[in-house]
Design an enzyme around this catalytic site. Structure first.
Site, PDB file in Angstrom:
ATOM      1  CE1 TYR A 183       0.526   1.676   4.301  1.00 31.33           C
ATOM      2  CE2 TYR A 183       0.701  -0.708   4.571  1.00 31.33           C
ATOM      3  CZ  TYR A 183       0.908   0.580   5.049  1.00 31.33           C
ATOM      4  OH  TYR A 183       1.505   0.764   6.276  1.00 31.33           O
ATOM      5  CB  CYS A 184       1.784   3.873  -1.683  1.00 33.68           C
ATOM      6  SG  CYS A 184       0.895   3.692  -3.243  1.00 33.68           S
ATOM      7  CB  THR A 185      -0.059   8.442  -0.305  1.00 30.49           C
ATOM      8  OG1 THR A 185       1.083   8.448   0.550  1.00 30.49           O
ATOM      9  CG2 THR A 185      -0.999   9.571   0.081  1.00 30.49           C
TER      10      THR A 185
END
Length: 328
Positions: A183-185
């Site tokens: 996951y990331c922003t």
């Protein structure tokens, strides 16, 4: 009365011919409507965060969607009370996400339109978080993780995103045979990184579609299992994600109390990001060490117009002093 502002976060991997020329055209339009923000445009696509009032942001979204290349571009929208940016930047880059593969003697770059991990919606991602046999990997920079992250997610021992491929190779044996979700922003980094993991031979790779920003807005999961706040690259610095049982996990650099206020060390040659309350920023003149607090180019001292005597008194109060060579 505060102004109602919308912040738009978005990206799209799509081939853009004459990307440098398009970047100039894009900047011209953004300035003409008074939009503010930061946008990267490359041959491989577009990635941006912009802010403005309702009318301005609506004009921008309509203009972007009128281009058939971006007709289905997904804008993630935050409602705020103030601008998230002070200026408007549109820059041409070779890539909208630089994974650093070619720089570090890896194979060529990844095209997410050809290779990427399985998309997981917020509900599916929450199930993955609760699955003991699934490895959850945070693909962001270390200072982003330290402000907030998903419960149980692995914090790679890296400083920035470009170091992640080497870290994964070094630790491959720990989760090569397991299901891995990343996951990331907003999703743009994971599109490319999950594709790289697939190419590396990981058999089961998933990614949080739309990133943390989408997870926090989902009406069913409501950001649950997220601890802390989400780091953002604009004047807001952080935004809340968990609307079920929010927590503060980051601690003040100086006294260890709960704190989500990020500042940069006032020594311009250090610039380390630290958590600090306004009180401690004042007390320690925003310096992360005795050397930084007494540095002749301390930005806190300059910004606040402290006299040499006032500066010395601040340091004396914490048992430190100014060296003789520091100018007035």
């Amino acid at each position: 009365m505060s102004e109602k502002i919308r912040v738009l976060l978005y990206y799209k991997y799509v081939s853009i011919e004459n990307a440098q020329e398009y970047a100039a055209k894009h900047l011209e339009f953004c300035k003409s409507i008074g939009l503010k923000g930061r946008i990267l445009i490359a041959d491989e696509g577009i990635n941006g965060t912009v802010s403005g009032d309702y009318e301005t942001t609506q004009k921008y979204m309509d203009w972007v969607h009128s281009d058939e290349r971006f007709a289905d571009l997904w804008f993630k929208i935050d409602e705020e009370n103030q601008q998230a940016f002070r200026k408007m930047f549109v820059r041409y880059k070779k890539e909208i996400v630089h994974l650093g593969l070619e720089d570090n003697n890896f194979d060529s770059d990844i095209n997410p339109l050809e290779t990427t991990g399985e998309y997981l919606n917020p509900k599916q991602f929450k199930e993955a978080l609760l699955d003991e046999d699934t490895v959850v990997l945070d693909t962001r920079n270390d200072y982003e993780y330290d402000l907030g992250h998903f419960r149980g997610a692995i914090r790679p021992d890296i400083r920035n995103f470009r170091e992640l491929p080497q870290w994964v190779r070094d630790n491959k044996d720990k989760f090569m045979e397991k299901r891995v979700v990343v996951y990331c922003t907003g999703g743009v980094r994971c599109e490319k990184f999950s594709g790289w993991m697939v190419r590396e031979g990981f058999k089961d790779v998933g990614q949080l579609h739309g990133g943390i920003a989408t997870y926090g807005k989902d009406p069913e999961v409501q950001g649950e299992l997220w601890d802390g706040a989400m780091y953002v690259f604009d004047d807001r610095i952080s935004v809340p994600i968990n609307h079920v049982n929010p927590t503060v996990i980051s601690k003040d650099y100086f006294d260890g109390t709960p704190c989500e206020r990020y500042v940069n060390c006032a020594n311009p040659f250090c610039n380390k990001q630290i958590f600090a309350s306004e009180e401690n920023e004042t007390k320690y003149v925003r310096g992360c060490s005795p050397e930084c607090r007494a540095h002749e180019r301390n930005r806190y001292v300059q910004e606040n117009g402290l006299s040499r005597q006032g500066w010395a008194e601040r340091l004396e109060a914490i048992g430190e002093s100014l060296p003789e060579f520091v100018g007035a």
